[in-house]
Write an enzyme that holds these catalytic residues in place. Structure first.
Site, PDB file in Angstrom:
ATOM      1  N   LYS A  35       6.502  -4.704  10.644  1.00 51.72           N
ATOM      2  CA  LYS A  35       5.436  -4.312   9.718  1.00 51.72           C
ATOM      3  C   LYS A  35       4.820  -2.990  10.160  1.00 51.72           C
ATOM      4  CE  LYS A  35       1.208  -6.371   7.702  1.00 51.72           C
ATOM      5  NZ  LYS A  35       0.365  -7.595   7.708  1.00 51.72           N
ATOM      6  N   SER A 112      -0.243  -9.708   3.470  1.00 46.61           N
ATOM      7  CA  SER A 112       0.052  -8.290   3.474  1.00 46.61           C
ATOM      8  C   SER A 112       1.379  -7.932   4.135  1.00 46.61           C
ATOM      9  CB  SER A 112      -1.074  -7.544   4.187  1.00 46.61           C
ATOM     10  OG  SER A 112      -1.178  -7.970   5.545  1.00 46.61           O
ATOM     11  N   SER A 136      -1.355 -13.750   5.887  1.00 46.59           N
ATOM     12  CA  SER A 136      -0.397 -12.690   5.565  1.00 46.59           C
ATOM     13  C   SER A 136       1.008 -12.914   6.071  1.00 46.59           C
ATOM     14  CB  SER A 136      -0.924 -11.341   6.068  1.00 46.59           C
ATOM     15  OG  SER A 136      -2.045 -10.946   5.317  1.00 46.59           O
TER      16      SER A 136
END
Length: 389
Positions: A35, A112, A136
């Protein structure tokens, strides 16, 4: 990215910079996505915001959690998309777009950690690193038919990672199967400090399960049909609303200090959703924050008492399958609080939660989860694998 093709738009289109990994190790032969809120040497860290990306220096060192995976033999494939400043649940970034959910292309991936989930779901990598503050990792895992873990709070290093809300932020992982998840987490989390016994006490959180609709309850019941479990209640006085409000207030208060100063200094435009969250954070009172801290301690004490050292909650992960990518604002406004009323429990209590695939609702993936005592992360994954069969 360092892969040949990215049909689901999971990766940031950075110039490919090779990152060394160990030639041998427990993860040798596996590929890894990260990420884009973690530092990786040779890359910028964009955090889902174009102004943050423009201001980011090229990282000279790699975040320790990522480096541990590389040192265990995982091969770096690239950095993945995230919601803006990791402060959303849907995976729909207004600046960079939203990755495609290979398990249900017309639905959101969730966020996210959107790109990390999308990359694993599409088979582009074996393992991916995400973060879970409010859900997330857990929500995208459920939405994309994946295994995912939000670890015990504080167990995995977040050095070299963007901060959103420090008392909730965790470093989590995605994989397509439980054994891979367990192998990868053993690398970044080490051995359990409080492993579960061979035969843990299994419990159904009745007040969480009651929040499910008929179709979602059918998937939940089928997933745990073969086990005996007692019923417990986990919400504090005031129920799910009180727990959700406390989480939202505390997360917002911490984000006000961690990310809002950047937004103010940069002059970044606030899009719908983010604008409302910033406004809410600015309007918080000291009394509201203090009351939420007290309620968090109540939730933590209650869950610790319920779980003891050998208890596991057979918990819903989210309330529904992912909604359509083209859903309107009414869905955007209603889905998040409904999901957060389930997701907030492990966050408030700082407990590990493992999400595993369970079935489909309306043609899209829908997962379930296990919540265990703090420090039981690896044995919780092992239990999930056994229950999945």
């Amino acid at each position: 990215m360092l892969i040949a093709d990215d049909p689901v738009r999971a990766f940031m289109p950075y110039h490919a910079i090779p990152v060394a990994s160990a030639p041998e190790g427990p993860l040798a032969g596996m590929t890894l996505a990260v990420k884009d809120i973690f530092d990786v040497a040779g890359y910028r860290t964009g955090c889902g915001n174009p102004l943050r990306l423009a201001a980011s220096p090229i990282a000279e060192t790699t975040a320790p959690a990522v480096q541990a995976l590389l040192d265990a033999g995982a091969e770096f494939a690239g950095k993945t998309h995230t919601d803006e400043l990791a402060w959303s649940l849907y995976g729909l970034n207004p600046h960079f777009g939203g990755p495609i959910n290979a398990a249900a292309p017309d639905r959101i991936t969730g966020g996210s950690s959107s790109g990390s989930a999308a990359a694993v779901a599409a088979g582009l990598v074996d393992i991916s690193v995400g973060t879970d503050t409010g859900g997330s990792v857990r929500a995208p895992a459920s939405f994309c038919g994946l295994w995912g873990i939000r670890p015990t709070h504080g167990r995995v290093s977040l050095e070299g990672c963007m901060e959103l809300a420090a008392s909730f932020d965790t470093c989590g992982l995605f994989a397509r199967d439980g054994e891979t998840l367990r192998s990868a987490f053993a690398v970044i989390g080490g051995g359990d400090t409080a492993p579960l016994p061979d035969r843990p006490r299994l419990m159904r959180p009745a007040d969480m399960v009651a929040r499910l609709g008929e179709a979602q309850r059918a998937v939940y019941d089928a997933a745990f049909a073969s086990v005996e479990a007692s019923e417990v209640s986990v919400y504090p006085e005031g129920g799910a609303d009180a727990a959700h409000d406390a989480f939202r207030i505390l997360q917002s208060a911490e984000a006000l200090k961690a990310v809002v100063p950047f937004l103010d200094a940069s002059g970044a435009p606030l899009i719908a959703g983010l604008a409302e969250r910033v406004a809410f954070a600015r309007g918080l009172s000291e009394d509201a924050v203090a009351a939420s801290i007290a309620l968090r301690e109540t939730v933590r004490a209650k869950l610790d008492e319920i779980l003891g050292s050998d208890g596991v909650l057979l918990a819903p992960c989210v309330h529904d399958a992912p909604f359509a990518r083209d859903a309107g604002p009414d869905m955007h406004e209603s889905f998040r609080p409904a999901a957060m009323k389930l997701l907030c429990i492990a966050g408030l209590a700082g407990l590990p939660q493992v999400t595993l695939p369970a079935g489909k609702v309306d043609g899209a993936p829908y997962g379930v989860s296990l919540i265990g005592p703090r420090g039981s992360d690896l044995s919780l994954v092992k239990l999930a694998v056994a229950l999945k069969g």
